[in-house]
Write a protein that holds these residues in place. Structure first.
Motif, PDB file in Angstrom:
ATOM      1  N   GLY A 152      -3.832 -15.514 -34.032  1.00 51.87           N
ATOM      2  CA  GLY A 152      -4.379 -16.431 -33.035  1.00 51.87           C
ATOM      3  C   GLY A 152      -3.482 -17.622 -32.770  1.00 51.87           C
ATOM      4  O   GLY A 152      -3.241 -17.998 -31.617  1.00 51.87           O
ATOM      5  N   ILE A 153      -2.957 -18.205 -33.839  1.00 54.15           N
ATOM      6  CA  ILE A 153      -2.064 -19.362 -33.697  1.00 54.15           C
ATOM      7  C   ILE A 153      -0.803 -18.979 -32.937  1.00 54.15           C
ATOM      8  O   ILE A 153      -0.340 -19.716 -32.061  1.00 54.15           O
ATOM      9  CB  ILE A 153      -1.709 -19.946 -35.079  1.00 54.15           C
ATOM     10  N   VAL A 156      -1.704 -18.435 -29.123  1.00 52.65           N
ATOM     11  CA  VAL A 156      -2.037 -19.706 -28.462  1.00 52.65           C
ATOM     12  C   VAL A 156      -0.789 -20.572 -28.303  1.00 52.65           C
ATOM     13  O   VAL A 156      -0.581 -21.199 -27.260  1.00 52.65           O
ATOM     14  CB  VAL A 156      -3.120 -20.457 -29.259  1.00 52.65           C
ATOM     15  N   HIS A 157       0.061 -20.571 -29.332  1.00 49.04           N
ATOM     16  CA  HIS A 157       1.287 -21.370 -29.266  1.00 49.04           C
ATOM     17  C   HIS A 157       2.235 -20.826 -28.204  1.00 49.04           C
ATOM     18  O   HIS A 157       2.781 -21.593 -27.394  1.00 49.04           O
ATOM     19  CB  HIS A 157       1.979 -21.380 -30.628  1.00 49.04           C
ATOM     20  N   ARG A 161      -1.763 -22.700 -24.875  1.00 46.98           N
ATOM     21  CA  ARG A 161      -3.165 -22.821 -24.483  1.00 46.98           C
ATOM     22  C   ARG A 161      -3.968 -23.695 -25.451  1.00 46.98           C
ATOM     23  O   ARG A 161      -5.182 -23.562 -25.552  1.00 46.98           O
ATOM     24  CB  ARG A 161      -3.808 -21.435 -24.402  1.00 46.98           C
ATOM     25  N   TRP A 162      -3.282 -24.599 -26.149  1.00 44.35           N
ATOM     26  CA  TRP A 162      -3.987 -25.463 -27.086  1.00 44.35           C
ATOM     27  C   TRP A 162      -5.014 -26.327 -26.373  1.00 44.35           C
ATOM     28  O   TRP A 162      -6.039 -26.692 -26.948  1.00 44.35           O
ATOM     29  CB  TRP A 162      -2.999 -26.351 -27.846  1.00 44.35           C
ATOM     30  N   TRP A 163      -4.773 -26.667 -25.123  1.00 39.56           N
ATOM     31  CA  TRP A 163      -5.700 -27.516 -24.369  1.00 39.56           C
ATOM     32  C   TRP A 163      -7.023 -26.813 -24.106  1.00 39.56           C
ATOM     33  O   TRP A 163      -8.022 -27.457 -23.774  1.00 39.56           O
ATOM     34  CB  TRP A 163      -5.067 -27.959 -23.052  1.00 39.56           C
ATOM     35  N   ILE A 164      -7.048 -25.484 -24.264  1.00 40.08           N
ATOM     36  CA  ILE A 164      -8.299 -24.735 -24.148  1.00 40.08           C
ATOM     37  C   ILE A 164      -8.945 -24.552 -25.518  1.00 40.08           C
ATOM     38  O   ILE A 164     -10.152 -24.727 -25.687  1.00 40.08           O
ATOM     39  CB  ILE A 164      -8.054 -23.355 -23.506  1.00 40.08           C
ATOM     40  N   VAL A 165      -8.119 -24.235 -26.511  1.00 38.34           N
ATOM     41  CA  VAL A 165      -8.636 -23.880 -27.833  1.00 38.34           C
ATOM     42  C   VAL A 165      -9.168 -25.098 -28.593  1.00 38.34           C
ATOM     43  O   VAL A 165     -10.254 -25.039 -29.195  1.00 38.34           O
ATOM     44  CB  VAL A 165      -7.528 -23.187 -28.657  1.00 38.34           C
ATOM     45  N   LEU A 166      -8.441 -26.210 -28.569  1.00 36.18           N
ATOM     46  CA  LEU A 166      -8.851 -27.368 -29.359  1.00 36.18           C
ATOM     47  C   LEU A 166     -10.216 -27.932 -28.950  1.00 36.18           C
ATOM     48  O   LEU A 166     -11.048 -28.207 -29.820  1.00 36.18           O
ATOM     49  CB  LEU A 166      -7.769 -28.453 -29.294  1.00 36.18           C
ATOM     50  N   PHE A 168     -12.663 -26.324 -27.672  1.00 34.03           N
ATOM     51  CA  PHE A 168     -13.664 -25.360 -28.144  1.00 34.03           C
ATOM     52  C   PHE A 168     -13.912 -25.525 -29.641  1.00 34.03           C
ATOM     53  O   PHE A 168     -15.061 -25.548 -30.088  1.00 34.03           O
ATOM     54  CB  PHE A 168     -13.203 -23.928 -27.850  1.00 34.03           C
ATOM     55  N   LEU A 169     -12.836 -25.622 -30.417  1.00 39.79           N
ATOM     56  CA  LEU A 169     -12.993 -25.766 -31.866  1.00 39.79           C
ATOM     57  C   LEU A 169     -13.719 -27.055 -32.227  1.00 39.79           C
ATOM     58  O   LEU A 169     -14.569 -27.073 -33.124  1.00 39.79           O
ATOM     59  CB  LEU A 169     -11.614 -25.729 -32.541  1.00 39.79           C
TER      60      LEU A 169
END
Length: 199
Positions: A152-153, A156-157, A161-166, A168-169
């Motif tokens: 996953g990391i 995303v890296h 797409r960190w601006w979507i994942v963070l 959400f988390l």
């Protein structure tokens, strides 16, 4: 094409290693559900989606190109659809997913994730079941969980797409923490958590 050029081509498009990661997930899950029940659906979905994507590429460009997008879309459908689902149903959802990229567009761009759209149609219009069995690799212990996290990391890296994942988390774990604080009980799945909060 020499080996070095082939590796550069393969590594240069995140969808190629992403497809490999999804296949590894299916292999890990085979230890729990059986290799036939896990590998056959993902191979069927990926094959159908890849073939349809290849046909679309040929129709649009008049040439041939590797159907990276279709293969990844099919792999996701195969990993999310309940592994007891009939293969023709899995193939149909994969077909709908890839075709949606062409049918539903605005100014030459598709705004829905094809795999998500295909699953949406499959669940709410066709009655498909989902189990997210592809994520059950985490049930295999630290090795399976590590594979899920690293895969996953990496994706995303590479896709930035960190601006979507963070967000959400943050929302996910924030809601779980709030649920625990107010009820004293560990939170279940996210949908159960939201239902409890909205009661």
């Amino acid at each position: 094409m020499h080996l070095k050029e082939a590796l550069q081509w393969w590594w240069g498009d995140v969808r190629h290693p992403m497809g490999l990661i999804l296949f590894v997930y299916a292999l890990l899950c085979g230890r729990t559900f059986g290799y036939v029940d896990t590998l056959v659906p993902i191979l069927v979905a990926a094959s159908v989606a890849g073939a349809v994507d290849l046909a679309i590429i040929r129709f649009r460009t008049g040439g041939w190109a590797f159907p990276s997008s279709g293969l990844v879309t099919g792999s996701i459908v195969g990993l999310v659809t309940a592994y007891q689902t009939p293969l023709w149903f899995v193939a149909l959802i994969a077909f709908i997913a890839v075709v949606s990229k062409v049918v539903i567009q605005w100014r030459g761009k598709h705004y829905f994730n094809p795999a998500n759209f295909g699953m949406l149609i499959g669940i709410y219009l066709l009655g498909a079941n989902t189990t997210w069995w592809g994520a059950s690799a985490a049930d295999l212990g630290s090795a399976g969980l590590l594979a899920i996290l690293l895969g996953g990391i990496f994706v995303v890296h590479r896709m930035r797409r960190w601006w979507i994942v963070l967000p959400f988390l943050i929302a996910f774990f924030g809601l779980r923490a709030a649920y625990y604080i107010f009820t004293g009980a560990p939170a279940g799945m996210l949908d159960e958590l939201v239902q409890e909060i909205l009661r």
